[in-house]
Design a protein around this motif. Structure first.
Motif, PDB file in Angstrom:
ATOM      1  N   ALA A  14       0.846  -1.190   0.000  1.00 43.60           N
ATOM      2  CA  ALA A  14       0.000   0.000   0.000  1.00 43.60           C
ATOM      3  C   ALA A  14       0.881   1.239   0.000  1.00 43.60           C
ATOM      4  CB  ALA A  14      -0.904  -0.001   1.233  1.00 43.60           C
ATOM      5  N   ALA A  15       0.556   2.193  -0.854  1.00 39.95           N
ATOM      6  CA  ALA A  15       1.336   3.416  -0.915  1.00 39.95           C
ATOM      7  C   ALA A  15       1.031   4.287   0.288  1.00 39.95           C
ATOM      8  CB  ALA A  15       1.019   4.178  -2.203  1.00 39.95           C
ATOM      9  N   ASN A  16       2.025   5.023   0.747  1.00 41.78           N
ATOM     10  CA  ASN A  16       1.853   5.917   1.878  1.00 41.78           C
ATOM     11  C   ASN A  16       1.232   7.230   1.438  1.00 41.78           C
ATOM     12  OD1 ASN A  16       3.134   4.163   3.719  1.00 41.78           O
ATOM     13  ND2 ASN A  16       5.132   4.816   2.955  1.00 41.78           N
ATOM     14  N   VAL A  17       0.483   7.849   2.339  1.00 36.34           N
ATOM     15  CA  VAL A  17      -0.007   9.204   2.105  1.00 36.34           C
ATOM     16  C   VAL A  17       1.053  10.165   2.625  1.00 36.34           C
ATOM     17  CG1 VAL A  17      -1.832  10.872   2.531  1.00 36.34           C
ATOM     18  CG2 VAL A  17      -2.387   8.443   2.408  1.00 36.34           C
ATOM     19  N   LYS A  18       1.614  10.960   1.748  1.00 36.46           N
ATOM     20  CA  LYS A  18       2.616  11.941   2.166  1.00 36.46           C
ATOM     21  C   LYS A  18       1.949  13.298   2.285  1.00 36.46           C
ATOM     22  CE  LYS A  18       6.883   9.743   0.827  1.00 36.46           C
ATOM     23  NZ  LYS A  18       8.226   9.924   0.235  1.00 36.46           N
ATOM     24  N   ARG A  19       2.048  13.871   3.460  1.00 32.59           N
ATOM     25  CA  ARG A  19       1.389  15.146   3.726  1.00 32.59           C
ATOM     26  C   ARG A  19       2.432  16.238   3.916  1.00 32.59           C
ATOM     27  NH1 ARG A  19      -1.949  11.340   6.346  1.00 32.59           N
ATOM     28  NH2 ARG A  19      -4.108  11.401   5.574  1.00 32.59           N
ATOM     29  N   GLU A  36      20.812  16.044  -3.960  1.00 33.93           N
ATOM     30  CA  GLU A  36      21.295  14.807  -4.563  1.00 33.93           C
ATOM     31  C   GLU A  36      20.128  13.961  -5.076  1.00 33.93           C
ATOM     32  OE1 GLU A  36      24.522  14.231  -5.073  1.00 33.93           O
ATOM     33  OE2 GLU A  36      24.781  16.238  -4.214  1.00 33.93           O
ATOM     34  N   ARG A  37      20.471  12.870  -5.723  1.00 32.94           N
ATOM     35  CA  ARG A  37      19.463  11.980  -6.287  1.00 32.94           C
ATOM     36  C   ARG A  37      18.551  11.450  -5.186  1.00 32.94           C
ATOM     37  NH1 ARG A  37      18.445   6.671  -8.100  1.00 32.94           N
ATOM     38  NH2 ARG A  37      17.663   6.597 -10.249  1.00 32.94           N
ATOM     39  N   LEU A  38      17.256  11.431  -5.462  1.00 34.71           N
ATOM     40  CA  LEU A  38      16.263  10.999  -4.485  1.00 34.71           C
ATOM     41  C   LEU A  38      15.194  10.178  -5.180  1.00 34.71           C
ATOM     42  CD1 LEU A  38      14.803  11.162  -1.675  1.00 34.71           C
ATOM     43  CD2 LEU A  38      13.680  13.217  -2.566  1.00 34.71           C
ATOM     44  N   VAL A  39      14.849   9.027  -4.595  1.00 32.57           N
ATOM     45  CA  VAL A  39      13.707   8.228  -5.032  1.00 32.57           C
ATOM     46  C   VAL A  39      12.694   8.260  -3.896  1.00 32.57           C
ATOM     47  CG1 VAL A  39      12.899   5.983  -5.825  1.00 32.57           C
ATOM     48  CG2 VAL A  39      15.203   6.763  -6.444  1.00 32.57           C
ATOM     49  N   THR A  40      11.523   8.819  -4.140  1.00 35.56           N
ATOM     50  CA  THR A  40      10.556   9.078  -3.065  1.00 35.56           C
ATOM     51  C   THR A  40       9.901   7.825  -2.520  1.00 35.56           C
ATOM     52  OG1 THR A  40       8.696   9.356  -4.595  1.00 35.56           O
ATOM     53  CG2 THR A  40      10.021  11.319  -4.068  1.00 35.56           C
ATOM     54  N   GLY A  41       9.817   6.763  -3.331  1.00 30.19           N
ATOM     55  CA  GLY A  41       9.000   5.620  -2.953  1.00 30.19           C
ATOM     56  C   GLY A  41       7.543   5.880  -3.343  1.00 30.19           C
ATOM     57  N   HIS A  43       3.723   6.624  -3.165  1.00 27.84           N
ATOM     58  CA  HIS A  43       2.907   7.394  -2.226  1.00 27.84           C
ATOM     59  C   HIS A  43       1.816   8.130  -2.997  1.00 27.84           C
ATOM     60  CE1 HIS A  43       5.698  10.395  -3.844  1.00 27.84           C
ATOM     61  NE2 HIS A  43       4.820  11.312  -3.483  1.00 27.84           N
ATOM     62  N   HIS A  44       0.942   8.791  -2.270  1.00 22.51           N
ATOM     63  CA  HIS A  44      -0.018   9.699  -2.897  1.00 22.51           C
ATOM     64  C   HIS A  44      -0.309  10.843  -1.946  1.00 22.51           C
ATOM     65  CE1 HIS A  44      -2.779   7.069  -0.565  1.00 22.51           C
ATOM     66  NE2 HIS A  44      -3.539   8.157  -0.472  1.00 22.51           N
ATOM     67  N   HIS A  45      -0.946  11.877  -2.472  1.00 25.32           N
ATOM     68  CA  HIS A  45      -1.276  13.074  -1.696  1.00 25.32           C
ATOM     69  C   HIS A  45      -2.785  13.284  -1.678  1.00 25.32           C
ATOM     70  CE1 HIS A  45       2.981  14.277  -1.790  1.00 25.32           C
ATOM     71  NE2 HIS A  45       2.969  13.995  -3.073  1.00 25.32           N
ATOM     72  N   ASP A  46      -3.241  14.010  -0.669  1.00 29.39           N
ATOM     73  CA  ASP A  46      -4.648  14.405  -0.622  1.00 29.39           C
ATOM     74  C   ASP A  46      -4.911  15.582  -1.557  1.00 29.39           C
ATOM     75  OD1 ASP A  46      -5.243  12.483   1.293  1.00 29.39           O
ATOM     76  OD2 ASP A  46      -4.766  13.830   2.955  1.00 29.39           O
ATOM     77  N   GLU A  47      -3.851  16.228  -2.020  1.00 33.30           N
ATOM     78  CA  GLU A  47      -3.973  17.382  -2.909  1.00 33.30           C
ATOM     79  C   GLU A  47      -3.553  17.006  -4.329  1.00 33.30           C
ATOM     80  OE1 GLU A  47      -2.747  18.230   1.196  1.00 33.30           O
ATOM     81  OE2 GLU A  47      -1.557  17.415  -0.456  1.00 33.30           O
ATOM     82  N   HIS A  48      -4.000  17.815  -5.312  1.00 32.93           N
ATOM     83  CA  HIS A  48      -3.432  17.713  -6.653  1.00 32.93           C
ATOM     84  C   HIS A  48      -1.997  18.231  -6.577  1.00 32.93           C
ATOM     85  CE1 HIS A  48      -7.428  16.956  -8.025  1.00 32.93           C
ATOM     86  NE2 HIS A  48      -7.847  18.204  -7.985  1.00 32.93           N
ATOM     87  N   GLN A  49      -1.119  17.638  -7.392  1.00 33.13           N
ATOM     88  CA  GLN A  49       0.277  18.052  -7.397  1.00 33.13           C
ATOM     89  C   GLN A  49       0.731  18.373  -8.817  1.00 33.13           C
ATOM     90  OE1 GLN A  49       2.965  15.097  -5.891  1.00 33.13           O
ATOM     91  NE2 GLN A  49       4.807  16.229  -6.436  1.00 33.13           N
ATOM     92  N   MET A  50       1.413  19.504  -8.969  1.00 30.75           N
ATOM     93  CA  MET A  50       2.075  19.845 -10.211  1.00 30.75           C
ATOM     94  C   MET A  50       3.577  19.839  -9.946  1.00 30.75           C
ATOM     95  SD  MET A  50       3.854  22.208 -12.133  1.00 30.75           S
ATOM     96  CE  MET A  50       3.983  23.272 -10.725  1.00 30.75           C
ATOM     97  N   GLU A  51       4.321  18.969 -10.626  1.00 30.33           N
ATOM     98  CA  GLU A  51       5.772  18.882 -10.442  1.00 30.33           C
ATOM     99  C   GLU A  51       6.456  19.473 -11.669  1.00 30.33           C
ATOM    100  OE1 GLU A  51       8.912  18.169  -7.998  1.00 30.33           O
ATOM    101  OE2 GLU A  51       6.937  17.348  -7.508  1.00 30.33           O
TER     102      GLU A  51
END
Length: 274
Positions: A14-19, A36-41, A43-51
Motif C-alpha cells: 500500500a502506498a503511503n499518504v505523504k502530507r 542529490e538523487r532521491l527516489v521518493t518511494g 505514495h499519494h497526496h490528498d492534494e493535486h500536485q504539479m511537479e
C-alpha cells in the motif's frame, strides 16, 4: 531510468499518504527540492500536485506510465493517484499542491504539460507561499486559483508524449528494465536471454502487454534518454548518440528529429534556473 526492477507498483504494497500541508486552512502552496538523487518511494497526496523540472531531469512513475520531465515540462498528478518520483542528480524541482476544492479536476490519470513563460514565472513566484505554512490569505488563494486554472488549460491543450509504458507482467517488466539499462548496446536476443524466454515469446508478450513491438519501445526509450541527457548544457550531441546506442551523430540526429520534430542541437540549451 530508475532503481526499481519493475515499473509498476507492487499491488501487495500500500502506498503511503505523504502530507506536506500542515494546516487545513492552507488550500495551496509550493515545495522546492534541490540536492542529490532521491527516489521518493510509492505514495499519494490528498492534494493535486504539479511537479515542474526547473533544472535537471525528474522522473515520475504511476501504475500505467513512466514520465520523463526535462526542463520546461511539468506533470500534473491528481489527488489520490499513487506515484513515485525520482529526482536525478543536480535537479531543481518545484511542486505546487492544490486542494481539490480550490482547483476541481475530474481526471484520474497523470498528464504532461508544456510550461509557458507566464506559467513558469507564476510557479517560481509561488515559492513565497510554502505548502507547509500555517496561515493563508485571500491573495494566496486568488493567486493559486488562477495558476491552477492556467495549468488545467495547458493540460487540455495537450503536450508531448514524454512517457514509457509499464507492465504488471513480470517478464515484460524485467525486459523493459533490462532494455533501459543497456541502451548503448542492446538487441532483442540479449533481452530474451536476460528474462529467460525465446525471442518469439518476448515479441508476442510485448505486443500483448504494451500494444507495440519491443523495437518501438527501444526507440522510445532511447529518444527519452537522449532528451534527458541533452537537458544538460555540457552534454554533446555526439556523446549523447553514443550513450543511447547510435553509431554516429548524423544517424542519431535524423532519428531524434523525426521523433521530436526538432534537432538535438536545439535541445542543448542552458536551463534558466530560478
Amino acid at each position: 531510468m530508475t532503481d526499481s526492477t519493475h515499473s509498476a507498483m507492487p499491488r501487495a504494497e500500500a502506498a503511503n499518504v505523504k502530507r506536506l500541508r500542515r494546516s487545513a486552512v492552507v488550500s495551496a502552496g509550493s515545495h522546492l527540492y534541490e540536492g542529490e538523487r532521491l527516489v521518493t518511494g510509492w505514495h499519494h497526496h490528498d492534494e493535486h500536485q504539479m511537479e515542474y523540472a526547473v533544472g535537471g531531469v525528474v522522473e515520475v512513475e504511476t501504475a500505467s506510465a513512466h514520465y520523463l520531465l526535462p526542463p520546461q515540462r511539468a506533470v500534473w498528478i491528481p489527488a489520490g493517484l499513487e506515484h513515485q518520483a525520482t529526482m536525478n542528480s543536480n535537479v531543481q524541482s518545484i511542486a505546487v499542491m492544490f486542494d481539490p476544492e480550490l482547483v476541481p479536476y475530474e481526471g484520474r490519470s497523470a498528464a504532461i504539460l508544456s510550461v509557458s513563460p507566464l506559467i513558469r514565472e507564476m510557479i517560481v513566484y509561488a515559492q513565497r507561499w510554502p505548502i507547509n505554512r500555517l496561515r493563508s490569505d485571500t491573495e494566496a488563494d486568488s493567486f493559486f486559483a488562477t495558476l491552477g486554472n492556467l495549468l488545467l488549460e495547458a493540460i487540455a491543450s495537450g503536450g508531448a508524449t514524454l512517457s514509457l509504458p509499464t507492465s504488471d507482467n513480470s517478464v515484460v517488466a524485467d525486459a523493459m528494465a533490462f532494455t533501459k539499462e543497456n541502451l548503448q548496446s542492446v538487441g532483442i536476443a540479449d533481452v530474451a536471454r536476460a528474462v529467460s524466454v525465446s525471442e518469439r515469446t518476448l515479441r508476442r508478450m510485448f505486443h500483448e502487454e504494451v500494444g507495440s513491438s519491443w523495437r518501438t519501445y527501444l526507440l522510445r526509450a532511447r529518444m527519452l534518454k537522449a532528451m534527458a541527457l541533452l537537458a544538460s548544457p555540457d552534454q554533446s550531441v555526439q556523446e549523447t548518440a553514443r550513450v543511447v546506442g547510435f553509431q554516429n551523430a548524423s544517424s542519431f540526429a535524423r532519428a531524434f528529429t523525426d521523433y521530436w520534430g526538432q534537432t538535438p542541437s536545439s535541445c542543448r540549451q542552458s536551463s534558466p534556473g530560478l
